[in-house]
Design a protein around this motif. Structure first.
Motif, PDB file in Angstrom:
ATOM      1  N   ASP A 195       0.717  -1.324   0.135  1.00  0.00           N
ATOM      2  CA  ASP A 195       0.035   0.024  -0.060  1.00  0.00           C
ATOM      3  C   ASP A 195       0.672   1.342  -0.010  1.00  0.00           C
ATOM      4  N   LYS A 196       1.758   1.155   0.750  1.00  0.00           N
ATOM      5  CA  LYS A 196       2.720   2.621   1.088  1.00  0.00           C
ATOM      6  C   LYS A 196       3.982   2.716  -0.244  1.00  0.00           C
ATOM      7  N   TYR A 197       4.192   1.692  -0.832  1.00  0.00           N
ATOM      8  CA  TYR A 197       5.451   1.845  -1.734  1.00  0.00           C
ATOM      9  C   TYR A 197       4.860   0.905  -3.051  1.00  0.00           C
ATOM     10  N   PRO A 198       3.837   1.503  -3.677  1.00  0.00           N
ATOM     11  CA  PRO A 198       3.215   0.570  -4.664  1.00  0.00           C
ATOM     12  C   PRO A 198       4.191   0.314  -5.719  1.00  0.00           C
ATOM     13  N   SER A 199       5.285   1.259  -5.936  1.00  0.00           N
ATOM     14  CA  SER A 199       6.042   1.104  -7.177  1.00  0.00           C
ATOM     15  C   SER A 199       7.368   0.390  -6.752  1.00  0.00           C
ATOM     16  N   GLY A 200       8.075   0.639  -5.373  1.00  0.00           N
ATOM     17  CA  GLY A 200       8.992   0.269  -5.002  1.00  0.00           C
ATOM     18  C   GLY A 200       8.983  -1.294  -4.526  1.00  0.00           C
ATOM     19  N   GLY A 201       7.830  -1.702  -4.159  1.00  0.00           N
ATOM     20  CA  GLY A 201       7.899  -3.073  -3.356  1.00  0.00           C
ATOM     21  C   GLY A 201       8.383  -4.275  -4.294  1.00  0.00           C
TER      22      GLY A 201
END
Lengths: 352, 188, 251
Positions: free
Chosen positions: B182-188
């Protein structure tokens, strides 16, 4: 069988059990306490005997007693405790008795620290106690090897009727890795039938001793021991990694061997032709392997977690065939692949 | 390119750092990877922090001890201060933002992830699950092991007398992973 | 006239000249041991753990399976033997320097663990083999090569009374002190030794028999004088008797 995830110390204890070890004698000392702790429950459950001895001296002498009865038995300790065991090990060597001694060594001299070190190399491979004798020394580099080599140690101890040492350190003892277990085997009582003590019964009484006062007997016995050590050369084991096209071969054993392997991988990526020879048997030392590589024009250096011990055996093996440098990592410091990069490069460049 | 990841996991004694390390390692083993785990001894042991190093690869592992790791899980501030400078450029630093200010991270040089693992654990009803929240977040960030593999390995690592808590641990792992998603949709 | 076999030497006692000095009591203890082993039918399953000192050569005289232990370590070696070969009958033969000085830790702990072994302890108040130095049992005032003016308690401590010490340990089932200086004492010694053997045979625990013995050579005495010293000087300080027989006491 499926894999388990265990510490090196536990792997050694399991290796002993699976090799048919039925007696363990020990005294607490860090960083090997997992071994007696594991044995104290596992061994009685397997029908064996666990004794926490009053001292390392007593533990090693209990090992001598069990060995004389032809029973697969083990003791373990760490450097200061191993010093105390030397008396019994010398007597065992002098009496042709088998036994497995584990040294999860730590920094010295004296009380030193509880961190890893290879400062006990000389003590392990040159005899350690009084008199002209040797013990076979196996140096695991992985937890799987700690397990496998402990099993092998029992076979070698009985094949040669000689003490065998597993030389590890706090890294090998404390790290965890997957281990594939073998089927547990019971000791074959035939392996000690011709010499063990059990009461004379219907045969002639046997005496197991190291005292040889009658003229010529001690000399003859020493000759016999040397023949045994020469015969043990066939047990030489080592691992080679990227040696074929290497210009410089790093010789390192145990934990340092595997850490150096990471450095060598990194240096290979940078285009440096370096390789690794990891002795698995420290006595007998894999001299032949070094000589073969030297004849192909390789140069050498040892990396050790001490101030220069195995380098003497490497140079003796090479006997001028090739140069052999040295880098010593100080005890009290955890070695990492980064620490070896500079010293290997320096040695590598010194010959070009 | 082969698969390789190493991590230093550090925190106060009692935060369950060693359990995180062994669970990560056993999950890797169950996923047919090579893996080493070592609780770090020596001078590093002092100062009230506990730490361990896990190395995971699809190839034979050389050193189990890493000076400059690719990733760090810092469960408290001393651990961040001690190990962050050693993390390789562009490496992963996961902090327990319940106890560590996110602006202490060296974001830019490294990739920082902030998860309030204590608060999430408290919401789940047991502060001691913070380590599982962090591990769930970590495997989601790095992708080195599937979350399912970690969940499956729980029963091998947690002592049998605590097996009634396996469900709680599972939910904590999932909550940590969800936070990253949820918090890092691109970096996760 | 009919011939009667009045005396027969034990079969496991070697028919060989001994290396012991004239008047030394080791030979008597050896023979007693051999006789008791045969009487109890234990010889065939015996393992003897020999120590260091004059008694080290017991394996040349009492012909059973034997093992040499480092100085002082015989009780630890015997622990390893008995634990790995529990059906064997295991006895240890130690002198006073071996047992009460360098091997004090090993004897105390083997006894305290209640190892199922029998310890035969020969106390002659002196280091015999090395040439008559002070032993842990050397009497107050006794001259030795390292106490030329006699043992002084304020410098050298007091002679250790091992049978008493052993009898205080919970792991010890039988402890006795005996002498072989006359026929009466010899008979009592045999009785004690047989009882100690029985304790092990029945799996009850640790048995300890201290033999007071002479050492004419290092005492600078004739064999007769030495024998008299056992009665005159040693027995008053090292009183004879069964100090503990836990099983008998319970029963």
């Amino acid at each position: 069988m499926s894999k388990i995830f265990v510490k090196g110390n536990e792997a050694i204890a399991r290796g002993a059990l699976d090799a048919g070890c039925s007696c363990y004698f020990g005294y607490p000392i860090t960083p090997q306490n997992d071994i007696p702790e594991f044995m104290s429950t596992a061994l009685p459950k397997a029908g064996g005997q666990f004794v926490q001895a009053e001292s390392e001296i007593a533990a090693a002498n209990m090992l001598l007693g069990a060995g004389a009865c032809g029973i697969r038995a083990m003791t373990s300790s760490s450097s200061p405790g191993i010093s105390l065991k030397q008396e019994a090990i010398s007597y065992m060597a002098g009496s042709d008795l088998p036994g497995v001694i584990v040294n999860i060594s730590r920094g010295g001299p004296g009380l030193g620290d509880i961190g890893p070190s290879q400062g006990d190399y000389f003590q392990a491979v040159k005899g350690g106690g009084h008199g002209d004798y040797r013990q076979l020394v196996l140096a695991p580099g992985t937890v799987q090897e700690a397990y496998d080599l402990t099993m092998l140690a029992f076979d070698l101890a009985f094949a040669y009727r000689n003490p065998v040492m597993i030389l590890g350190d706090a890294i090998i003892g404390q790290m965890m890795e997957p281990v594939r277990l073998h089927r547990r085997k019971a000791q074959d009582s035939a392996e000690s039938e011709s010499w063990r003590l059990e009461g004379f019964g219907k045969r002639m009484p046997r005496v197991i001793k190291s005292l040889r006062l009658a003229e010529g007997t001690l000399g003859k016995h020493n000759e016999h021991l040397q023949q045994k050590y020469t015969a043990a050369r066939r047990e030489c084991r080592h691992e080679e990694f990227m040696t074929e096209d290497a210009e410089l071969i790093v010789v390192a054993f145990g934990s340092i061997g595997r850490i150096a392997k990471s450095t060598i991988r990194r240096l290979r990526q940078q285009g440096h032709r370096v390789g690794l020879l990891r002795p698995i048997t420290l006595f007998p030392f894999p001299s032949r392997a070094l000589q073969d590589l030297a004849e192909n024009g390789k140069r050498f250096m040892t990396i050790e977690h001490n101030m220069g011990q195995m380098v003497e055996d490497a140079r003796l093996a090479l006997c001028g065939l090739a140069p052999c440098g040295f880098y010593g990592h100080l005890p009290g410091n955890l070695p990492t692949p980064d620490d070896f990069e500079g010293p290997i490069l320096k040695e590598f460049n010194s010959g070009t | 390119m082969s698969i390789y990841q190493d991590a230093i996991i550090a925190g106060f004694g009692g935060q369950g750092v060693m359990l995180m390390g062994t669970l990560l390692a056993v999950s890797a083993m169950e996923s047919d990877m090579e893996v080493t785990y070592i609780p770090v001894y020596g001078p590093e042991m002092r100062g009230g922090t506990a730490n361990c190093t896990v190395v995971i690869s699809d190839e034979e592992i050389g050193s189990p001890i890493i000076r400059r790791p690719l990733s760090l899980i810092a469960m408290n501030r001393p651990s961040l201060e001690k190990f962050q400078p050693l993390v390789r450029d562009n490496g992963v630093v996961l902090i327990n933002s319940s106890l560590v200010e996110p602006d202490l991270t060296d974001n830019g040089r490294i990739r920082a992830f902030s998860v309030p693992v204590n608060d999430i654990a408290a919401e789940l009803g047991n502060l001691r699950l913070a380590n599982m929240v962090a591990l769930g977040a970590y495997v989601r960030i790095t992708g080195i092991i599937a979350l399912e593999a970690v969940i499956k390995s729980l029963s091998r690592v947690i002592p049998e007398r605590y097996h009634h808590l396996l469900g709680h641990n599972t939910r904590a792992l999932e909550a940590g992973a969800a936070e990253i998603r949820d918090k890092y949709p691109s970096g996760g | 006239m009919q011939e009667v076999l009045a005396y027969k030497s034990p079969e496991i006692l070697a028919d060989t000249p001994t290396h012991f000095c004239p008047g030394c009591h080791h030979g008597i203890v050896h023979k007693l041991l051999a006789a008791c082993l045969e009487e109890k039918e234990l010889a065939e399953k015996s393992i003897c753990v020999a120590a260091i000192g004059c008694g080290a050569f017991i394996y040349n005289y009492v012909l059973v399976d034997s093992l040499e232990a480092p100085h002082g370590r015989a009780p630890a070696v015997a622990t390893g033997v008995k634990r790995s070969s529990p059906d064997s009958f295991v006895f240890v033969y130690q002198g006073d320097g071996d047992l009460a000085s360098i091997g004090l830790a090993e004897i105390m702990h083997a006894a305290n663990r209640g190892e199922r072994i029998t310890v035969v302890y020969v106390n002659n108040t002196v280091y015999g083999m090395t040439g008559g130095q002070m032993a842990p049992t050397t009497m107050v005032g006794q001259k030795t090569t390292t106490t030329p003016g006699g043992r002084q308690p304020e410098l050298d401590g007091f002679p250790l009374q091992m049978a008493e010490i052993m009898s205080r340990l919970r792991g010890v089932h039988f402890a006795a002190r005996v002498a072989v200086n006359n026929i009466k004492n010899l008979k009592k010694a045999k009785k004690a030794l047989l009882r100690a053997f029985e304790v092990q045979k029945l799996g009850m625990g640790f048995g300890f028999v201290e033999f007071l013995a002479s050492c004419p050579t290092n005492w600078r005495m004739t064999p007769v004088e030495a024998n008299e010293r056992v009665a005159g000087e040693m027995i008053p300080y090292f009183p004879l008797g069964v100090l503990k027989d836990a099983v008998a006491e319970e029963g």
